[in-house]
Design an enzyme around this catalytic site. Structure first.
Site: not given
Length: 851
Positions: A512, A740
């Site tokens: 899956k 950042y």
């Protein structure tokens, strides 16, 4: 040498790593097998049922029979005792070579005995047997034909390229009895081999792809090649047919004498006429019998192969109008004109699996068409084999053709006879181009790093045995900053491990989420060679993609919509029934279609997610008895907490409920069901929950589903690696901010900081910011600063010799370094499942190794 086909190699005994799984579904016991293979057994020998036939002692399980074959690298007789220790009920050996203990069936030739067993099994088939042969293109035709027929029939086919003296019988022996269509390919490389294939296959219809000059050195001439190939079809009698080239003069004598109906796939009177409408850099539009179809290749010879398959499928009952979706999504086998493009625009065309003149010339033309006109074309070539007296001329033709198609460089690898002629012809026809001759694959890698630049196109072409496939992969890895490497050999070993731990239990490979973020069609098709019994997916479209990839194994779909039942029927999928409401709608759809629908009943024993509740079983049985077209073939449940030792009592309670439902179904007359409850965790921790089949997902990749299983999976092999590279190294000083918001400040006098070209847009969890680790040159180093969209930064203080371009392991196992995905996931506050499926499949190239 046993396997004399194009994929010969070490494959028998215990030392070779056989790529052939065991043959299943035989319905034989030991005395019956002895009678089939011409061996004697003592009176009173127990009628022990045989589980499967094996040629690799390491894969033997209780109930198997081991055939001791002589191979190029190993003699299976050396491993007969090991096979008996592993639980074989008998071994088949040459006369006089029986082991000291255990039951041995002595025969003149174990390979002939294996072929006799295959012929016996073939005689039981009630479906149509299609045999495919030819000088090249067999596997493509077989795979495309399988994909096309799978939309209409239950199909079984040769896994991979099992077309040799060993491969053909094992392909037949592994085919299920309930198929409606059987498609087998057969290859030869020496005179006299085809009659053995013909005795086994006894085809109802046949397909001859072409008559080339592959193996002409051993077969003698094209005329002799034609005679040898056509021997496969000697038993076909009209109205059954053989589909052959219509422009091949070598067939004229045969067409005048054959008793079959002769159909043509090329020449002046093909079954279906086709023409190219338009070709792009990645696909070709074809008009077939008035219908426009897209085929995902630019290679003329691959396109021809697909059209041969389309015409065979038409003759077998597939209308052209039903072919478009299948052909548009068709995936070609590994190394058949694979196109890998780097972010900088370097295109690598990897076709390093065969090298007969026809395929080489077609690859050169197709690559020239796909190349960027602004870049240079580089041809990496290891020559052609077994061309006999035509060797020099064929090599000269390749050299001249490469020059005519505008290749600016030729890299000739190795010492194959005739390569010198290619170099001379290329240099004469393209005096301004580069011609480089290297002795080894290692030298070729170095040359290519200097020759290939952004915008260029590199064609890698040569026999599989030349090792050029590894050149293509290593060249790609040297230029691709981000890749998810999937080690198929590790997955194969993990399947063997589960087989050993859970003998006599079927394995469903749960694929899956697009095979856990790898590549569903490719993984599913490869699984057919890895001895799994079922494929499991979540969505109907996933199941359809697996069928279109040519997979004939049973496919279970766990989460479908009633509106998709027509697609379930079209692609011969098995449907998981997860509620009464869904059962009503799905059963009604099957009634309207008037086609049989196979279902597995899912029972909710405590997952609380989906499934028919135990108290609703009587209502389900009422629905089932009221349907003419629904067949209950399995019953299943999901264990919610099998990975949690503190919840073991709850798990045993789930299994108790499941046992009660099984008993209720048996009392209602449903006894021959495939029962399955356990995924990886349950398979390992709850032997009582193994039943008839296991659903193995994360365990295929050697990863533990939960912390409690870390010790249990230590013998599994990690099969994935998420790898990037260092793009920049800079020295920062104490107090400097990194990333950042400046969440990291350099704490020491100075720090070497590396920039890695991978970020959360590629699948690196943002929560690894200032917390995670990666591996560079065998050393774990910390992630410093925030993970950005496209990059992250790492502290290289512990790796003073690190340089720009070094590989960075984000998780998995690569080049001897290991960074467990479970640990990375724990640091990121997630689970390994999410870690895998979040690796972006648009930005991160999937690279498969170890096939």
């Amino acid at each position: 040498m046993i396997d004399s086909g194009p994929r010969a190699g070490p494959e028998v005994g215990g030392a070779g790593g056989s790529r052939y799984p065991g043959a299943m579904n035989l319905g034989l016991d030991v005395p019956a097998l002895a009678a089939v293979v011409g061996a004697r057994v003592a009176p009173g020998t127990p009628e022990t049922p045989i589980v499967s036939l094996r040629i690799d002692s390491r894969s033997v399980q209780p109930g198997d029979v081991f055939f001791a074959l002589r191979g190029a690298q190993a003699d299976g007789h050396a491993y007969a005792e090991q096979a008996l220790r592993n639980g074989a009920v008998a071994v088949v050996v040459e006369r006089g070579r029986a082991p000291a203990t255990g039951l041995a069936l002595e025969v003149d030739d174990p390979l002939a005995a294996l072929q006799a067993a295959a012929a016996w099994h073939r005689a039981r088939f009630t479906g149509t047997v299609v045999a495919v042969t030819g000088s090249n293109g067999k596997t493509i035709v077989k795979d495309a034909l399988t994909a096309l027929l799978s939309t209409r029939f239950r199909v079984a086919a040769t896994p991979g390229s099992w077309n040799s003296q060993v491969g053909v019988p094992l392909a037949v022996l592994s085919a299920p009895m309930d198929a409606e269509m059987y498609i087998f390919e057969a290859g030869i490389s020496a005179p006299g081999e085809m009659p053995a294939h013909a005795r086994i296959l006894r085809p109802d219809v046949g397909v001859l792809t072409n008559i080339g000059v592959a193996h002409i050195g051993s077969l003698g001439s094209r005329e002799q090649t034609a005679r040898e190939k056509l021997a496969l079809f000697q038993g076909i009698v009209a109205p059954r047919w053989t589909l052959v080239p219509g422009d091949e003069p070598q067939l004229s004598a045969w067409t005048a004498t054959t008793e079959s109906s002769v159909m043509y796939h090329s020449g002046p009177a093909p079954v279906l006429r086709w023409e190219i409408v338009e070709a792009s850099r990645t696909s070709t539009l074809v008009r077939l019998a008035g219908t426009t179809l897209e085929v995902p290749t630019t290679s003329p010879h691959l396109l021809q192969d697909v059209m041969v398959a389309a015409q065979a499928a038409f003759l077998l009952g597939v209308p052209v109008s039903a072919m478009g979706e299948v052909l548009a999504a068709f995936t070609f086998p590994s190394t058949r004109m694979e196109h890998w493009r780097s972010p900088e625009g370097l295109l690598i065309v990897n076709d390093a699996c065969s090298a007969d003149p026809l395929s080489v010339q077609a690859a050169v033309r197709a690559t020239a068409q796909a190349a960027d006109p602004a870049g240079r074309k580089v041809f990496v070539f290891a020559g052609m084999r077994e061309l006999g007296a035509d060797e020099e001329r064929q090599h000269q033709l390749v050299g001249r053709l490469a020059a005519e198609q505008g290749f600016g460089a030729l890299v000739a690898v190795g010492d194959a006879p005739g390569l010198g002629a290619t170099c001379s012809a290329f240099a004469a026809a393209a005096p301004g181009a580069q011609t480089v001759r290297v002795a080894s694959v290692a030298e070729a890698r170095g040359v290519l790093r200097e020759l290939a630049h952004p915008g260029d196109t590199v064609l890698v072409k040569g026999p599989r045995a030349a090792g050029l496939d590894q050149v293509a992969r290593e060249l790609w890895e040297s230029i691709a900053p981000k890749r998810l490497i999937v080690d198929l050999s590790a997955i194969r070993e993990n399947i063997r491990w589960f087989r050993a731990q859970c003998p006599n239990t079927k394995i469903l490979a749960m694929l899956k989420a697009w095979a856990y973020g790898t590549e569903l069609p490719r993984i599913a098709r490869w699984m057919q060679t890895a001895a799994v019994d079922w494929i499991g997916v979540s969505a109907v479209d996933e199941g359809a993609a697996v069928r279109r990839a040519g997979v004939h194994l049973p496919i279970l779909v766990l989460l479908a919509d009633p509106a998709e039942v027509d697609k379930v029927l079209r692609y011969n999928l098995t449907l998981g029934v997860y509620s009464l409401a869904f059962a009503r709608a799905a059963f009604a759809a099957a009634e309207r279609a008037e086609r049989e629908l196979s279902v597995h009943l899912e029972v909710d024993t405590g997952m609380g997610r989906m499934g028919v509740l135990p108290r609703e079983i009587a209502d389900f049985l009422t629905l089932l008895r009221g349907s003419r077209f629904v067949r209950l073939t399995g019953v299943m449940t999901h264990l919610s907490s099998a990975d949690d030792p503190t919840a073991d009592d709850f798990t045993h309670g789930q299994l108790d409920q499941f046992d009660a439902v099984i008993a209720q179904l048996a009392a209602a007359g449903f006894t021959n069901l495939v029962r399955h409850a356990s995924a990886t965790s349950g398979a390992i921790r709850f032997p009582r929950g193994r039943y008839d089949m296991l659903r193995i997902g994360l365990g295929l990749y050697g990863i533990a589903p939960g912390p409690a299983l870390a010790d249990d999976v230590k013998d599994l092999t990690l099969a994935v690696a998420f790898v990037s590279r260092v793009a920049r190294i800079a020295v920062y000083h104490q107090g400097d901010r990194i990333g950042y918001s400046g969440t990291f400040r350099v704490p020491t006098e100075q720090m070497r900081v590396g920039l890695v070209e991978t970020g959360y847009n590629d699948g690196v969890p943002w929560r690894l910011s200032n917390a995670g680790k990666v591996v560079v040159r065998g050393h774990e180093v910390p992630i410093v600063g925030r993970v950005s969209m496209d990059s992250l930064t790492i502290d290289l203080s512990r790796v003073p010799d690190a340089v720009e371009g070094d590989s960075v392991l984000l998780f998995g196992e690569h080049d001897g370094a290991v960074l467990r995905p479970e640990a990375v996931a724990a640091t990121a506050g997630t689970i390994p499942y999410e870690l895998l499926v979040k690796v972006d499949n648009r930005r991160v190239q999937r690279v498969f190794v170890g096939d």
